[in-house]
Scaffold this motif. Structure first.
Motif, PDB file in Angstrom:
ATOM      1  N   GLN A 212      30.714  43.757  39.755  1.00 52.53           N
ATOM      2  CA  GLN A 212      31.602  42.727  39.217  1.00 52.53           C
ATOM      3  C   GLN A 212      33.000  42.859  39.816  1.00 52.53           C
ATOM      4  O   GLN A 212      33.452  43.964  40.152  1.00 52.53           O
ATOM      5  N   VAL A 213      33.673  41.716  39.907  1.00 53.21           N
ATOM      6  CA  VAL A 213      35.083  41.671  40.300  1.00 53.21           C
ATOM      7  C   VAL A 213      35.920  41.394  39.055  1.00 53.21           C
ATOM      8  O   VAL A 213      35.600  40.493  38.267  1.00 53.21           O
ATOM      9  N   SER A 214      36.966  42.178  38.852  1.00 57.62           N
ATOM     10  CA  SER A 214      37.921  41.964  37.763  1.00 57.62           C
ATOM     11  C   SER A 214      39.294  41.695  38.368  1.00 57.62           C
ATOM     12  O   SER A 214      39.631  42.237  39.422  1.00 57.62           O
ATOM     13  N   TRP A 215      40.088  40.892  37.693  1.00 56.82           N
ATOM     14  CA  TRP A 215      41.409  40.562  38.231  1.00 56.82           C
ATOM     15  C   TRP A 215      42.392  40.264  37.096  1.00 56.82           C
ATOM     16  O   TRP A 215      41.995  40.036  35.954  1.00 56.82           O
ATOM     17  N   GLU A 216      43.666  40.256  37.448  1.00 50.50           N
ATOM     18  CA  GLU A 216      44.700  39.842  36.511  1.00 50.50           C
ATOM     19  C   GLU A 216      45.910  39.327  37.277  1.00 50.50           C
ATOM     20  O   GLU A 216      46.177  39.733  38.410  1.00 50.50           O
ATOM     21  N   LEU A 217      46.620  38.415  36.653  1.00 48.02           N
ATOM     22  CA  LEU A 217      47.828  37.823  37.224  1.00 48.02           C
ATOM     23  C   LEU A 217      48.863  37.725  36.119  1.00 48.02           C
ATOM     24  O   LEU A 217      48.587  37.170  35.050  1.00 48.02           O
TER      25      LEU A 217
END
Length: 749
Positions: A476-481
Motif C-alpha cells: 500500500q501507498v500512504s500519503w499526507e499533505l
C-alpha cells in the motif's frame, strides 16, 4: 492593516468561545508576568513547538501525568483523560485496547491488530501485550490524532500515542517516590542519572508496585481471592557522546508482572436495562472457574475446597524484556539516524469467562473457563536521513523493517489446548519534505510505500489436526499533505489531508473452539482535518482546536458473540467519522492554572448487508433489525467503544507558604458520553454520562525539593461499566473502586 484586523477578529472569536474563566485570565494577565510553559513535540520526527505542527496533538507530562497513576493504575487510565482518546480491556492489565476519534479494535485475541499505534522511546509496540509495559519516569506523552501513515506506517489509521522516557544527562539528578493507599497499595518509583565516565552518561529507573487482593469469592468462601497485582520494572539507559557529531543511546528494560485478569461479573445487567442491578457487588464474585488448583484433578464445591488449595483466581502473569539502540550521526548537511530494537514477552491469563457458577446468582447456561498464553518476539529497524538547519526546504527519508513471531496457546478447559503461530514481516520506504513558501506559510508533504506479509499455522485440538495454513500479502501507498499558515506570532491555522491503512489481519482464536481462522482485508482511510493553534492574552491562554472528517473503506471489525461466542474478523463496506477536539490551558494568575478539553465524535458503519451475531444467551435485547437467524443488521450503528463526547478538566490552585514552599489543591475530572460497547446495539450494553473525579492536596518545600501529598482517585466511587461478555449471560466489567493514599517525593541534584 487588513491582516492585523483579521488576526484580532479571530482571536476575539476564540476567546468568546471559552468560558468566563478566560476573561478572568485576561484581567490577571495585565499584572501577572507568569506565562504558560512552551511545549515541544516530535510528532513529525523532529523537535518542534506544538504550536508549529499542523496536526491535532495533546500532551501529558509532569504533575498532570503522574497524578493519574498515583493509585497504581495502568496504561488504561489514559482513557478519557485526553479528548478523543479512549481505552478498555477484557484481558486485564496486559492487553489494552485503544480508540482514537472513535476508531479502534474491540478484539480480545492476543494477536489482534489495532489502529492506534503505541510508540515507546521511538519503538513501535505492535502486539497488545507489548503495549502494556508500565509507565514510569516519563518525560512526556504525545497523543497524535488522525492517520499517521506517512512517517509511522501501517496500523496508525486512528493515530499514535507516543511515550518518551526521561533521558540521561551530564548533571546528576535523582528522585524517589513512595506511595501507600487503599487495598494495600504500595507504589515505589525512583530514578538516578548523571555522568559515569568521560562522554558516558546513564540513567536507571525503577518501579515496584503492588496491590492486595480485595475481592471475595462467594462461591468458595475464599476471602480476598483476587483483584490485586504486583508489577516490577527496570529501565537502564546509557548515552555515549564521544564527539559533537555522534550520539548513541542504549535502552535496556525489563518487567515482571503477576496479578488478576479482568474480573467478569455475571448477570450484573438486567435484561432490558443498562443499569448495574442488585446482583452487582464490587467486593464479591461467585467463581467456580478461572482458578489454579494445587491438585488439578480435584473438584471445588461451594464453601468446601474438598482438600484442594486454591492458589489464585483469574490469574495473570507476564514477563517482558527488550532493548533498543538509537544512533545519530551528524554529517553536516544531514543527520543519519538508526533505531534498532528487540522486544520479547511471555505469559498467560486464565479467567472465569461466564463470571459465575451454575448455582447463581443469576442463570448461567453453561460454564466457560479459558486460559490463554502468549510468546511474542518483535524486531524492528529504522534508518532515517534528515536534513539539518531551518532553510526554506527541509526533508527526511528512511527505511523501516519489522519482523514478529507470536505463539498463542488457548485452553478452553473442556478439550486439550490448541496452538496458533502467527508471523508478520513488513518493510517500508518513506519520505517527507517541508517547504516554506514565505515567513507565514509552510507546506508539508509525505509519502510511504509498505509491503506487509502475514502467516498463520496451528494445531486444533478440537479437530485433532493441523489447521490449513493462511498466508496474506499486501502492498500500500500512504500519503499526507499539510499546509500551515501563521496569521501572526500567536495564531496559526492549518489544513491536513492524510491517507493510511491498517494491514490485513488473521484471527485464529476460533481454532480452539472447533472453528477455522478468519481473515479481514486491509482497511484504508482518507482523512481531512482543519485546525487552529493559538497563544492568547500574553501567553496566559492556550487554545487549540481541530475539525475532522474521515472515511474508511473496508473497515476491519471483530464480530464477537453468538451461541458459540465465536470471534470472527470481517470487513464492513465503509465507516465514516466526523467531529472536533478542543484543548485549552489557562493561567488565571500565578497561583491558579486550569486545563480543559472536549471532543465530539460521530461515527457510523455503512454496510446494508453486514450481519453480526447477537448475544448467544438471549439475555440481552438487541435494538437493531434482525434476520430470521437472529443476526443484527448493523448499518448505521456507531463504532464500538466510540464515546460520542469526552470532556476533561483539571485545576491547580497554590497557596504560597512564606518563601520556602506552597500548599496546593489539584483536581481532575473526566467525563465519557454516549458509548455503544458492541458492534450491534442493545438496551443493555451501552453507557452515557460516566465520569471519574480525582483529588490531590499537597505541600512542596522548595529548599528541600520535597513534596508530600494526599491523593484520591475515583473519589465518588463511581461504578462504571467498561466492557461486557454477551454470549452466556449479561456479564459486565467495571472500573476500579475509590482509592485514597499518601505519596512522598524527594528530588536530588
Amino acid at each position: 492593516m487588513k491582516k492585523a484586523a483579521l488576526a484580532l477578529s479571530i482571536k476575539a472569536a476564540l476567546l468568546a468561545s471559552m468560558s468566563t474563566t478566560a476573561f478572568a485570565a485576561e484581567e490577571s494577565a495585565k499584572v501577572d508576568e507568569s506565562k504558560l510553559e512552551k511545549i515541544t513535540v516530535t510528532a513529525l520526527k523532529r523537535t518542534q513547538s506544538i504550536q508549529d505542527v499542523p496536526v491535532s496533538i495533546a500532551t501529558l507530562s509532569g504533575e498532570k501525568f503522574e497524578n493519574m497513576f498515583a493509585a497504581g493504575d495502568d496504561i488504561l487510565t489514559l482513557a478519557t483523560r485526553v479528548p478523543g482518546l479512549y481505552a478498555e480491556s477484557s484481558n486485564g492489565r496486559v492487553a489494552p485496547r485503544f480508540y482514537m476519534r472513535g476508531l479502534g479494535n474491540s478484539d480480545f485475541d492476543l494477536a489482534a491488530s489495532q489502529p492506534v499505534s503505541i510508540i515507546m522511546d521511538e519503538v513501535v509496540m505492535e502486539n497488545v501485550v507489548l503495549k502494556s509495559f508500565p509507565l514510569f519516569d516519563i518525560e512526556q506523552v504525545e497523543v497524535i490524532r488522525g492517520p499517521q501513515g506517512s512517517l509511522f506506517g501501517r496500523n496508525t489509521t486512528a493515530g499514535i500515542i507516543k511515550f518518551t522516557s526521561r533521558k540521561p544527562s551530564e548533571d546528576f539528578d535523582a528522585y524517589v517516590k513512595a506511595g501507600v493507599g487503599s487495598y494495600g497499595l504500595i507504589n515505589l518509583e525512583g530514578a538516578m542519572g548523571g555522568q559515569i565516565a568521560e562522554d558516558l552518561t546513564a540513567r536507571v529507573s525503577v518501579l515496584n508496585q503492588s496491590k492486595d487482593d480485595w475481592i471475595d469469592n462467594g462461591f468458595t468462601g475464599q476471602k480476598d481471592a483476587l483483584g490485586g497485582h504486583e508489577d516490577q520494572a527496570v529501565r537502564l539507559q546509557l548515552a555515549y557522546n564521544p564527539t559533537a557529531d555522534l550520539d548513541m543511546l542504549l535502552n535496556l528494560h525489563t518487567r515482571s508482572y503477576e496479578g488478576t485478569s479482568s474480573v467478569m461479573r455475571a448477570n450484573v445487567l438486567t435484561t432490558g436495562s443498562n443499569e448495574l442491578n442488585n446482583l452487582y457487588d464490587r467486593d464479591v464474585v461467585y467463581y467456580n472457574g478461572g482458578m489454579d488448583l494445587q491438585d488439578p484433578s480435584c473438584e471445588v464445591v461451594q464453601n468446601n475446597a474438598n482438600d484442594c488449595v486454591i492458589l489464585d483466581s483469574n490469574p495473570q502473569a507476564y514477563d517482558q524484556d527488550g532493548w533498543s539502540l538509537n544512533i545519530n550521526y551528524d554529517f553536516g548537511a544531514f543527520t543519519l539516524t538508526s533505531v534498532t530494537a528487540m522486544e520479547q514477552a511471555e505469559g498467560r491469563s486464565k479467567g472465569d469467562i461466564d463470571g459465575g457458577n451454575p448455582n447463581g446468582p443469576g442463570f448461567i447456561p453453561f460454564q466457560s473457563d479459558t486460559q490463554d498464553g502468549a510468546d511474542v518476539e518483535q524486531f524492528t529497524q529504522e534508518i532515517r536521513l534528515s536534513s539539518n538547519g531551518n532553510g526554506e526546504f527541509t526533508w527526511q527519508t528512511g527505511f523501516f523493517y519489522f519482523d514478529s513471531d507470536l505463539t498463542v496457546i488457548t485452553d478452553p478447559g473442556f478439550i486439550p489446548a490448541s496452538t496458533v503461530n502467527q508471523t508478520n514481516e513488513t518493510w517500508a520506504v518513506f519520505g517527507q519534505g517541508t517547504y516554506a513558501l514565505d515567513d507565514q506559510t509552510t507546506v508539508i508533504a509525505g509519502l510511504r510505500y509498505t509491503e506487509d506479509e502475514k502467516g498463520l499455522t496451528g494445531y486444533s485440538a478440537g479437530f485433532g489436526a493441523d489447521v490449513e495454513p493462511v498466508e496474506l500479502s499486501d502492498g500500500q501507498v500512504s500519503w499526507e499533505l499539510m499546509v500551515n499558515h501563521k496569521i501572526d506570532s500567536d495564531l496559526s491555522v492549518y489544513g491536513r489531508a492524510s491517507n493510511g491503512f491498517r494491514a490485513q489481519s488473521i484471527q485464529g482464536r476460533d481454532i480452539a473452539f472447533f472453528g477455522t481462522p478468519s481473515v479481514a482485508e486491509s482497511e484504508t482511510i482518507q482523512s481531512f482535518e482543519a485546525g487552529f493553534k493559538s497563544d492568547l492574552l500574553d501567553n496566559t491562554v492556550r487554545l487549540n482546536g481541530a475539525f475532522f472528517h474521515y472515511t474508511i473503506d473496508d473497515i476491519q471489525l471483530t464480530a464477537v458473540g453468538g451461541n458459540g461466542n465465536n470471534v470472527g474478523l470481517t470487513n464492513a463496506g465503509k465507516g465514516v467519522g466526523t467531529g472536533f477536539e478542543l484543548d485549552s490551558e489557562i493561567r488565571v494568575n500565578e497561583n491558579l492554572t486550569i486545563t480543559a478539553g472536549f471532543s465530539y465524535n460521530d461515527t457510523e458503519l455503512q454496510d446494508e448487508n453486514l450481519l453480526i451475531a447477537t448475544c448467544g444467551s438471549g439475555a440481552c435485547t438487541p435494538t437493531d433489525p434482525l434476520n430470521e437467524n437472529g443476526e443484527a443488521y448493523v448499518n448505521g450503528n456507531p463504532f464500538p467503544n466510540a464515546p460520542k463526547t469526552i470532556f476533561t478538566t483539571t485545576a491547580r490552585y497554590a497557596i504560597p507558604m512564606n518563601d520556602n514552599g506552597e500548599l496546593y489543591v489539584y483536581g481532575d475530572y473526566a467525563y465519557q458520553g454516549e458509548t455503544n460497547i458492541f458492534i450491534y446495539e442493545t438496551e443493555e450494553y451501552n453507557t452515557d454520562g460516566q465520569f471519574e473525579l480525582g483529588l490531590r492536596i499537597g505541600y512542596i518545600h522548595y529548599d528541600l525539593d520535597m513534596e508530600i501529598a494526599v491523593f484520591g482517585r475515583n473519589i465518588t466511587d463511581e461504578d462504571n461499566l467498561k466492557a461486557g461478555v454477551d454470549f452466556n449471560n449479561n456479564t459486565g466489567i467495571v472500573n476500579e473502586p475509590m482509592t485514597w493514599g499518601i505519596e512522598f517525593k524527594k528530588n536530588f541534584y
